[in-house]
Motif scaffolding. Structure first.
Motif, PDB file in Angstrom:
ATOM      1  N   ALA A   1      48.229  28.989  45.574  1.00  0.00           N
ATOM      2  CA  ALA A   1      47.814  29.984  44.122  1.00  0.00           C
ATOM      3  C   ALA A   1      46.764  31.157  44.580  1.00  0.00           C
ATOM      4  O   ALA A   1      47.053  32.182  43.999  1.00  0.00           O
ATOM      5  CB  ALA A   1      47.266  29.181  43.165  1.00  0.00           C
ATOM      6  N   GLN A   2      45.673  30.990  45.344  1.00  0.00           N
ATOM      7  CA  GLN A   2      45.072  32.038  45.855  1.00  0.00           C
ATOM      8  C   GLN A   2      45.760  33.203  46.506  1.00  0.00           C
ATOM      9  O   GLN A   2      45.688  34.384  46.094  1.00  0.00           O
ATOM     10  CB  GLN A   2      44.016  31.683  46.849  1.00  0.00           C
TER      11      GLN A   2
ATOM     12  N   GLN B   1      47.929  35.197  44.047  1.00  0.00           N
ATOM     13  CA  GLN B   1      47.057  36.085  43.127  1.00  0.00           C
ATOM     14  C   GLN B   1      46.737  37.333  43.942  1.00  0.00           C
ATOM     15  O   GLN B   1      46.639  38.310  43.573  1.00  0.00           O
ATOM     16  CB  GLN B   1      45.839  35.403  42.761  1.00  0.00           C
ATOM     17  N   MET B   2      46.707  37.299  45.424  1.00  0.00           N
ATOM     18  CA  MET B   2      46.267  38.238  46.258  1.00  0.00           C
ATOM     19  C   MET B   2      47.642  39.130  46.548  1.00  0.00           C
ATOM     20  O   MET B   2      47.302  40.476  46.718  1.00  0.00           O
ATOM     21  CB  MET B   2      45.586  37.644  47.407  1.00  0.00           C
TER      22      MET B   2
ATOM     23  N   ALA C   1      54.044  40.648  40.449  1.00  0.00           N
ATOM     24  CA  ALA C   1      53.996  40.034  39.170  1.00  0.00           C
ATOM     25  C   ALA C   1      55.404  39.603  38.726  1.00  0.00           C
ATOM     26  O   ALA C   1      55.445  38.579  37.963  1.00  0.00           O
ATOM     27  CB  ALA C   1      53.350  40.994  38.077  1.00  0.00           C
TER      28      ALA C   1
ATOM     29  N   ARG D   1      54.067  30.659  37.472  1.00  0.00           N
ATOM     30  CA  ARG D   1      55.342  31.271  37.566  1.00  0.00           C
ATOM     31  C   ARG D   1      56.635  30.293  37.358  1.00  0.00           C
ATOM     32  O   ARG D   1      56.427  29.106  37.619  1.00  0.00           O
ATOM     33  CB  ARG D   1      55.442  31.728  39.027  1.00  0.00           C
TER      34      ARG D   1
END
Length: 219
Positions: A122-123, A126-127, A131, A158
């Protein structure tokens, strides 16, 4: 420099045997045809072993041989992302074989069941990820895995789409970008050809180092 958290924090439910020799680790990996092991998995094994005081071995599901019996107790760690037949059938068979050989074995849940693992993914999402990215996963039989996939989709924020349904999904959502959930290069990642934007998971520095730290922290 070792960045892993102490075992009591990284693995709070496991006994912390700080005064005993560390167990060996046997990583169960899928492998490719003929037992070929992707370089990313070999590097992972080497990195974990260099940071521990115990051997780290690979058990390859597509291979024809297994490592020799260890003199130490073993952590058996399935490097599998999904609750499919490999996790439900093949890994318990490996454990039974090792126990039958007189090996002391403690089986951990498959990698995809680790909350800490998906936190790393997940990290990274995000990075780095688009999108409009859609997570593509190995196809699974309907039923047992449905709840797992639904919960994971919510957690990642997602859609999750099976690889064999991606062409139809893309036809209906032409703006979607495929983000493959695979540890190392395989037919799925090569077919989608998205390595530049979203490479296999072990090629993400944050994910790779986080997994190394978790494995190094095993007692």
């Amino acid at each position: 420099m070792r960045t892993a958290a102490p075992a009591s924090r990284a693995w709070p439910l496991l006994p912390n045997s700080a005064l005993l020799p560390q167990r060996a680790i046997r990583l169960v990996v899928h492998g490719r045809a003929g037992g070929e092991v992707p370089e990313a998995l070999r590097r992972l094994c080497q990195s974990v072993q260099s940071a521990r005081r115990a051997p780290v071995e690979l058990e390859v599901l597509t291979g024809t041989s297994s490592p020799s019996r260890s003199d130490r107790p073993l952590w058996l760690v399935p490097m599998l992302l999904w609750p499919g037949a490999h996790a439900r059938v093949d890994v318990p068979m490996i454990r039974r074989r090792l126990v039958g050989e007189g090996q002391s074995v403690t089986l951990l849940p498959f990698l995809g069941a680790w909350t800490s693992w998906w936190s790393l993914v997940a990290q990274a999402l995000q990075m780095h990820a688009s999108a409009t990215g859609v997570l593509i996963h190995h196809p699974l039989r309907p039923g047992l895995a449905d709840r797992f996939l639904a919960q994971l989709s919510v957690r990642m924020g997602r859609p999750l789409v099976p690889f064999d349904q991606w062409p139809e999904y893309q036809r209906l959502h032409p703006e979607a970008q495929p983000l493959t959930l695979a540890l190392a290069p395989n037919r799925m990642t090569e077919s989608l050809g998205e390595a530049g934007e979203w490479p296999p998971l072990l090629d993400h520095p944050l994910i790779r180092q986080g997994l190394i730290d978790l494995l190094v922290s095993l007692p």
